[in-house]
Design a protein around this motif. Structure first.
Motif, PDB file in Angstrom:
ATOM      1  N   THR A 176      14.477  48.636  20.517  1.00 14.40           N
ATOM      2  CA  THR A 176      13.457  49.433  21.207  1.00 14.40           C
ATOM      3  C   THR A 176      12.309  48.547  21.686  1.00 14.40           C
ATOM      4  OG1 THR A 176      14.003  51.380  19.887  1.00 14.40           O
ATOM      5  CG2 THR A 176      11.865  51.364  20.986  1.00 14.40           C
ATOM      6  N   TYR A 177      11.863  47.630  20.826  1.00 11.48           N
ATOM      7  CA  TYR A 177      10.779  46.718  21.193  1.00 11.48           C
ATOM      8  C   TYR A 177      11.223  45.846  22.362  1.00 11.48           C
ATOM      9  CZ  TYR A 177       7.179  43.116  20.782  1.00 11.48           C
ATOM     10  OH  TYR A 177       6.155  42.239  21.043  1.00 11.48           O
ATOM     11  N   SER A 178      12.454  45.377  22.321  1.00 10.09           N
ATOM     12  CA  SER A 178      12.968  44.506  23.388  1.00 10.09           C
ATOM     13  C   SER A 178      13.056  45.247  24.712  1.00 10.09           C
ATOM     14  CB  SER A 178      14.351  43.971  23.008  1.00 10.09           C
ATOM     15  OG  SER A 178      14.290  43.220  21.814  1.00 10.09           O
ATOM     16  N   LYS A 179      13.540  46.467  24.657  1.00  6.34           N
ATOM     17  CA  LYS A 179      13.648  47.289  25.862  1.00  6.34           C
ATOM     18  C   LYS A 179      12.278  47.504  26.493  1.00  6.34           C
ATOM     19  CE  LYS A 179      14.914  52.006  27.239  1.00  6.34           C
ATOM     20  NZ  LYS A 179      15.424  53.320  26.755  1.00  6.34           N
ATOM     21  N   THR A 180      11.305  47.867  25.668  1.00  6.70           N
ATOM     22  CA  THR A 180       9.948  48.087  26.160  1.00  6.70           C
ATOM     23  C   THR A 180       9.322  46.784  26.633  1.00  6.70           C
ATOM     24  OG1 THR A 180       9.665  49.926  24.615  1.00  6.70           O
ATOM     25  CG2 THR A 180       7.665  48.991  25.571  1.00  6.70           C
ATOM     26  N   PRO A 189      11.988  44.345  34.785  1.00  4.62           N
ATOM     27  CA  PRO A 189      13.454  44.332  34.688  1.00  4.62           C
ATOM     28  C   PRO A 189      13.930  44.899  33.364  1.00  4.62           C
ATOM     29  CG  PRO A 189      12.602  42.175  34.142  1.00  4.62           C
ATOM     30  CD  PRO A 189      11.409  43.019  34.548  1.00  4.62           C
ATOM     31  N   PRO A 190      15.098  45.514  33.324  1.00  2.00           N
ATOM     32  CA  PRO A 190      15.652  45.987  32.052  1.00  2.00           C
ATOM     33  C   PRO A 190      16.314  44.831  31.293  1.00  2.00           C
ATOM     34  CG  PRO A 190      17.144  46.506  33.843  1.00  2.00           C
ATOM     35  CD  PRO A 190      15.926  45.887  34.471  1.00  2.00           C
ATOM     36  N   LEU A 191      16.839  45.140  30.127  1.00  2.50           N
ATOM     37  CA  LEU A 191      17.596  44.130  29.383  1.00  2.50           C
ATOM     38  C   LEU A 191      18.748  43.605  30.239  1.00  2.50           C
ATOM     39  CD1 LEU A 191      17.666  45.868  25.885  1.00  2.50           C
ATOM     40  CD2 LEU A 191      16.745  43.586  26.338  1.00  2.50           C
ATOM     41  N   ALA A 192      19.096  42.360  30.042  1.00  2.00           N
ATOM     42  CA  ALA A 192      20.101  41.690  30.885  1.00  2.00           C
ATOM     43  C   ALA A 192      21.501  41.814  30.301  1.00  2.00           C
ATOM     44  CB  ALA A 192      19.746  40.216  31.047  1.00  2.00           C
ATOM     45  N   GLY A 193      22.466  42.007  31.189  1.00  8.13           N
ATOM     46  CA  GLY A 193      23.876  42.014  30.805  1.00  8.13           C
ATOM     47  C   GLY A 193      24.570  40.757  31.304  1.00  8.13           C
ATOM     48  N   LEU A 194      25.805  40.566  30.851  1.00  9.01           N
ATOM     49  CA  LEU A 194      26.598  39.404  31.268  1.00  9.01           C
ATOM     50  C   LEU A 194      27.587  39.843  32.345  1.00  9.01           C
ATOM     51  CD1 LEU A 194      27.317  37.874  27.745  1.00  9.01           C
ATOM     52  CD2 LEU A 194      25.646  37.085  29.423  1.00  9.01           C
ATOM     53  N   SER A 221      19.803  36.545  20.284  1.00 13.75           N
ATOM     54  CA  SER A 221      19.062  36.881  21.504  1.00 13.75           C
ATOM     55  C   SER A 221      19.482  38.280  21.921  1.00 13.75           C
ATOM     56  CB  SER A 221      19.378  35.895  22.632  1.00 13.75           C
ATOM     57  OG  SER A 221      18.996  34.589  22.289  1.00 13.75           O
ATOM     58  N   ARG A 222      18.519  39.131  22.227  1.00 12.42           N
ATOM     59  CA  ARG A 222      18.840  40.494  22.640  1.00 12.42           C
ATOM     60  C   ARG A 222      19.289  40.510  24.101  1.00 12.42           C
ATOM     61  NH1 ARG A 222      19.409  43.926  18.768  1.00 12.42           N
ATOM     62  NH2 ARG A 222      17.798  43.939  17.142  1.00 12.42           N
ATOM     63  N   VAL A 301      16.001  37.710  15.556  1.00 13.66           N
ATOM     64  CA  VAL A 301      16.069  37.782  17.013  1.00 13.66           C
ATOM     65  C   VAL A 301      14.878  37.008  17.570  1.00 13.66           C
ATOM     66  CG1 VAL A 301      16.088  39.258  19.058  1.00 13.66           C
ATOM     67  CG2 VAL A 301      17.208  40.027  16.946  1.00 13.66           C
ATOM     68  N   GLN A 302      15.154  35.845  18.146  1.00 11.51           N
ATOM     69  CA  GLN A 302      14.092  34.969  18.630  1.00 11.51           C
ATOM     70  C   GLN A 302      13.855  35.061  20.131  1.00 11.51           C
ATOM     71  OE1 GLN A 302      12.113  32.849  16.759  1.00 11.51           O
ATOM     72  NE2 GLN A 302      13.031  33.753  14.931  1.00 11.51           N
ATOM     73  N   LEU A 303      14.809  35.637  20.860  1.00  9.73           N
ATOM     74  CA  LEU A 303      14.757  35.578  22.320  1.00  9.73           C
ATOM     75  C   LEU A 303      15.286  36.885  22.911  1.00  9.73           C
ATOM     76  CD1 LEU A 303      14.390  33.797  24.933  1.00  9.73           C
ATOM     77  CD2 LEU A 303      16.679  32.898  24.489  1.00  9.73           C
ATOM     78  N   VAL A 304      14.655  37.338  23.996  1.00 11.54           N
ATOM     79  CA  VAL A 304      15.081  38.554  24.685  1.00 11.54           C
ATOM     80  C   VAL A 304      15.249  38.247  26.167  1.00 11.54           C
ATOM     81  CG1 VAL A 304      14.494  40.939  25.285  1.00 11.54           C
ATOM     82  CG2 VAL A 304      13.844  40.024  23.041  1.00 11.54           C
ATOM     83  N   PHE A 305      16.403  38.631  26.734  1.00 15.67           N
ATOM     84  CA  PHE A 305      16.688  38.396  28.141  1.00 15.67           C
ATOM     85  C   PHE A 305      16.559  39.693  28.947  1.00 15.67           C
ATOM     86  CE2 PHE A 305      19.009  34.781  26.292  1.00 15.67           C
ATOM     87  CZ  PHE A 305      18.533  33.760  27.106  1.00 15.67           C
TER      88      PHE A 305
END
Length: 312
Positions: A176-180, A189-194, A221-222, A301-305
């Motif tokens: 939730t924190y990562s999304k926000t 931008p939203p969370l990144a996909g591959l 990494s999120r 979790v140290q990194l969010v993309f």
């Protein structure tokens, strides 16, 4: 040259369609900021402008070729044939025919992405003749906002990336924190996909950079992807192991072809282990796993993309 005007030649320009060079009698008011290519023929000078991704005007003076982009181009005074002063404007005219009369408006657009510290952008410009003087206006359409990074993909699409990481090693980035947090970044931008190999390559490079800065060589990494409520009960079914078993808030992921799994997409060690993460484990290749959406499990979790398609 045909009458007062000639259409020099037409090429299929790699990034922005068909361009042509249009010759007119004229003399720039300033050569100060032009790029001087030295003593070359006029044809070679025009070809150099045509082949440059940011040149919009060429001019030959004292046998020296000068190229100008949208910023360095000055006003151009209209001259007479006897003055033997000539310029060539790059245009997006596509009918492959010479003009019967001298045009009063020339327009064009160029995609600029090489040899620049800025994100790729479209340059739109208009060159107009009024009172015997050519003036121009231009505007930019950037692929990605300032503060984000443009990643070119194999299908020629561009993704705009931004990321944030823990500066103290705490690694408290739950889903939730990562999304926000992504929504608060430049461009929201939203969370990144591959989606493509280039996405994983970009993330891999950033993970290695964070390892170097933080001194932590194993962490999560999120990325985008949370298992659906229905599939939390049946994670090993064919549908639940596919992209249909996960909800993506960003650009929909078509398949898991570019996901290098630790085990597979059905992994659910414990209740709540439903969020996709990248696993950096010392010197092992970067892999994907399904871990807790709320707690460290067992790495931090140290990194969010975060990412979104360019020009959106």
């Amino acid at each position: 040259m045909k009458s007062l005007l000639a259409l020099f030649l037409v090429f299929d320009f790699l990034t922005s369609g068909t361009h042509v060079m249009i010759e007119v009698w004229g003399k720039p008011n300033s050569l100060k900021n032009g790029k001087n290519l030295g003593n070359i023929t006029w044809n070679s000078c025009m070809m150099a402008c045509h082949g440059s991704e940011d040149c919009i005007m060429a001019h030959l003076r004292s046998q020296n070729c000068y190229l100008f982009n949208e910023v360095t181009m000055s006003t151009v005074n209209r001259t007479k044939p006897e003055n033997m002063a000539i310029v060539a404007f790059k245009s997006n005219v596509t009918n492959e025919k010479c003009f019967d009369v001298e045009p009063t408006t020339i327009w064009g657009y160029i995609f600029h992405y090489k040899n620049t510290s800025e994100n790729p952008k479209w340059i739109y410009y208009t060159i107009s003749l009024a009172r015997n003087q050519w003036n121009h206006m231009y505007m930019y359409n950037y692929s990605c906002p300032e503060g984000t990074w443009a990643v070119f993909r194999s299908d020629s699409s561009i993704a705009c990336y931004v990321q944030f990481y823990s500066t103290n090693g705490a690694g408290d980035f739950n889903y939730t924190y990562s999304k926000t947090g992504c929504e608060k970044q430049t461009g929201s931008p939203p969370l990144a996909g591959l989606h493509y190999p280039e996405d994983m390559s970009y993330m891999d490079n950033l993970v290695e950079a964070v390892k170097s800065v933080s001194g932590i060589d194993s962490f999560y990494s999120r990325i985008d992807g949370i298992r659906t409520t229905a599939c939390q009960k049946t994670p090993t079914t064919e549908e639940c192991m596919s992209v249909k078993g996960f909800k993506f808030i960003g650009q929909p992921v078509k398949n898991f072809d570019h996901y290098n799994w630790v085990t597979n997409s059905s992994s659910r060690e414990k209740s709540g282990y439903d969020c996709l993460v990248l696993v950096a484990d010392k010197k092992k290749p970067l892999r994907v796993d399904v871990k807790s959406c709320t707690k460290n499990s067992p790495l931090t979790v140290q990194l969010v993309f975060c990412s979104k398609p360019a020009f959106t």
